[in-house]
Scaffold this motif. Structure first.
Motif, PDB file in Angstrom:
ATOM      1  N   ALA A 312       1.064  -1.220  -0.038  1.00  0.00           N
ATOM      2  CA  ALA A 312      -0.093   0.020   0.058  1.00  0.00           C
ATOM      3  C   ALA A 312       0.860   1.178   0.036  1.00  0.00           C
ATOM      4  O   ALA A 312       0.595   2.262  -0.542  1.00  0.00           O
ATOM      5  N   ASP A 313       1.922   1.283   0.437  1.00  0.00           N
ATOM      6  CA  ASP A 313       2.797   2.549   0.712  1.00  0.00           C
ATOM      7  C   ASP A 313       3.504   2.600  -0.630  1.00  0.00           C
ATOM      8  O   ASP A 313       3.888   3.752  -1.002  1.00  0.00           O
ATOM      9  N   VAL A 314       4.076   1.563  -1.037  1.00  0.00           N
ATOM     10  CA  VAL A 314       4.415   1.866  -2.613  1.00  0.00           C
ATOM     11  C   VAL A 314       3.601   2.426  -3.608  1.00  0.00           C
ATOM     12  O   VAL A 314       3.955   3.536  -4.139  1.00  0.00           O
ATOM     13  N   TRP A 315       2.231   2.161  -3.668  1.00  0.00           N
ATOM     14  CA  TRP A 315       1.475   2.857  -4.520  1.00  0.00           C
ATOM     15  C   TRP A 315       0.779   4.051  -4.216  1.00  0.00           C
ATOM     16  O   TRP A 315       0.414   4.626  -4.818  1.00  0.00           O
ATOM     17  N   PRO A 346      15.743  -0.591  -7.274  1.00  0.00           N
ATOM     18  CA  PRO A 346      14.565  -1.180  -7.387  1.00  0.00           C
ATOM     19  C   PRO A 346      13.808  -1.241  -6.176  1.00  0.00           C
ATOM     20  O   PRO A 346      14.156  -0.916  -4.950  1.00  0.00           O
ATOM     21  N   VAL A 347      12.382  -1.020  -6.522  1.00  0.00           N
ATOM     22  CA  VAL A 347      11.494  -0.906  -5.414  1.00  0.00           C
ATOM     23  C   VAL A 347      10.769  -2.189  -5.281  1.00  0.00           C
ATOM     24  O   VAL A 347      10.251  -2.927  -6.139  1.00  0.00           O
ATOM     25  N   LYS A 348      10.731  -2.876  -4.092  1.00  0.00           N
ATOM     26  CA  LYS A 348      10.160  -4.146  -3.847  1.00  0.00           C
ATOM     27  C   LYS A 348       8.850  -4.198  -2.790  1.00  0.00           C
ATOM     28  O   LYS A 348       9.216  -3.481  -1.627  1.00  0.00           O
ATOM     29  N   GLU A 349       7.984  -4.936  -3.037  1.00  0.00           N
ATOM     30  CA  GLU A 349       6.917  -4.904  -2.062  1.00  0.00           C
ATOM     31  C   GLU A 349       7.112  -5.952  -0.835  1.00  0.00           C
ATOM     32  O   GLU A 349       7.070  -7.011  -1.102  1.00  0.00           O
ATOM     33  N   GLU A 350       7.307  -5.514   0.295  1.00  0.00           N
ATOM     34  CA  GLU A 350       7.621  -6.308   1.458  1.00  0.00           C
ATOM     35  C   GLU A 350       6.715  -5.836   2.642  1.00  0.00           C
ATOM     36  O   GLU A 350       6.834  -4.923   2.972  1.00  0.00           O
TER      37      GLU A 350
END
Length: 417
Positions: A312-315, A346-350
């Motif tokens: 959620a924070d990524v998008w 790189p941005v990764k969803e964690e």
């Protein structure tokens, strides 16, 4: 294709792509870029296979064993759930079937019983927690669990993992030596003392139980193993990812929590003045905050860095940050290697991270994790409820090698909090 041919072809394609771009033909330039990327991938794969083939040519053929092992016996059995020094896939498959039948409470043939006992008897003598009801998970099933764990939590894919039985000590360089100095013959060189600390990785027990009804055990062996693998991977993976990020470490005399790996965010917060932590006000994470955090990563760890954030924070946050002229700095990645990039990182969803917290860092260089006892499975029957508990068990520890490989961006604490 050798290296010179590859380099010549790549140079020619680059010139063609640039020519199309200069002429304003973006579509053709894009097509040439894709050709270059495909050429790079094919050459890298060919070079890797060439290296593997060269290594095989040096090792020579495997010698024939002096005597054949009895049917159903692994020669010799190790901690992998498969035969060491043997390429007999039938033996590995035999243990996999014996393991599944044992978990499903089905009868074993004589060969399956011999194979099952051969593997687990030796395993229990070599592990720290030899228990009568623990059985070694087959190697192929363990690999599936680790693969599923990595797919769910990219930080577990990036972390440096070792599989050393017992405790593991890793040296840490604590002092930064000065650069060399220009001098003359009459001046004595001044030396620096090099200080080392030790990261002690011992044993933290990780467990997860899955309850299965007796009716479900009527499914096929493959379906049963797939079900158990998925559930164990999901739940143990969640616990591991959270520990790498927020684990509390070893408890002191007054602490009540259980021993667990030391988390990256925990280690950063424990430093005096928290030099590797940047804070921001709610809804005010901006371009400058990101660059300030990026500046805290030591240049030696820049290559291999990634940005980790909750999905959620990524998008909702990162994807909406703009620079001084209102241009988005988040670039979606169509290749699927990551969800996007910020400043080329790189941005990764964690999802192991707390909401509102972002981590920038080189996990493979800055964090170490040792699996000193790989996954085993325990079973407990509940006759009245007609269910059975299957518990995955492992001994794992981890810790930060250097905080200079990381920077955290966290919400500022509310006044009075």
């Amino acid at each position: 294709m050798n290296y010179e041919q590859y380099k010549e072809m790549r140079g020619a394609l680059l010139k063609e792509a640039q020519a199309f771009l200069d002429a304003g033909n973006v579509a053709e330039a894009k097509a040439k870029r894709e050709e270059i990327e495909k050429l790079d991938t094919n050459f890298e794969a060919a070079a890797r296979e060439n290296a593997n083939l060269a290594a095989l040519q040096k090792t020579g053929i495997v010698k024939q064993p002096k005597s054949a092992a009895p049917t159903g016996v692994l020669t010799p059995a190790g901690e992998t759930g498969e035969a060491e020094g043997s390429t007999d896939e039938a033996q590995a498959k035999l243990y996999r079937t014996a393991f599944a039948k044992t978990m499903m409470r089905q009868g074993l043939s004589a060969d399956e019983t011999t194979c099952f006992n051969a593997v687990n008897d030796k395993f229990k003598m070599q592990t720290q927690t030899a228990a009568e009801h623990g059985v070694l998970i087959p190697n192929t099933m363990r690999e599936q669990i680790w693969m599923q764990v990595a797919e769910t939590h990219p930080i577990l894919q990036d972390v440096l993992k070792t599989f050393v039985p017992g405790s593991l000590t890793i040296p840490q360089d604590t002092d930064e030596m000065k650069d060399g100095e220009w001098t003359d013959e009459a001046t004595e060189a001044v030396g620096d003392d090099v200080g080392f600390a030790k990261l002690e990785l011992s044993g933290c027990e990780l467990v997860k139980a899955v309850t299965v009804s007796w009716k479900m055990r009527k499914m096929s062996i493959d379906a049963f193993l797939a079900y158990v693998t998925t559930k164990i991977a999901e739940k143990m993976g969640n616990a591991l990812a959270k520990a790498i990020l927020n684990g509390k470490g070893k408890p002191g005399e007054a602490d009540t929590f259980k021993a667990q790996p030391m988390g990256i965010l925990t280690a950063l917060a424990a430093e005096a003045t928290t030099p590797q932590v940047v804070t921001y006000e709610a809804d005010k994470l901006d371009y400058k905050t990101i660059t300030s955090a990026r500046a805290k990563i030591k240049s030696a760890y820049s290559s291999g860095c990634a940005i980790y954030a909750k999905s959620a924070d990524v998008w909702n946050v990162l994807a909406n940050i703009v620079d001084g002229i209102k241009r988005p700095i988040f670039v979606p990645d169509p290749t699927g290697q990551c969800v996007g990039r910020l400043f080329g990182i790189p941005v990764k969803e964690e999802d192991g991270l707390p909401v509102g917290t972002f981590l920038i860092g080189n996990v493979s260089a800055g964090y170490a994790m040792n699996v000193n006892e790989d996954m085993t499975m325990y079973k407990e029957e509940h006759v009245k409820a007609r269910t059975a508990d299957y518990m995955g068990y492992a001994i794992i520890d981890g810790g930060v090698l250097t905080t200079k490989a990381f920077a955290a961006i966290k919400l500022a604490a509310a006044p009075g909090a």
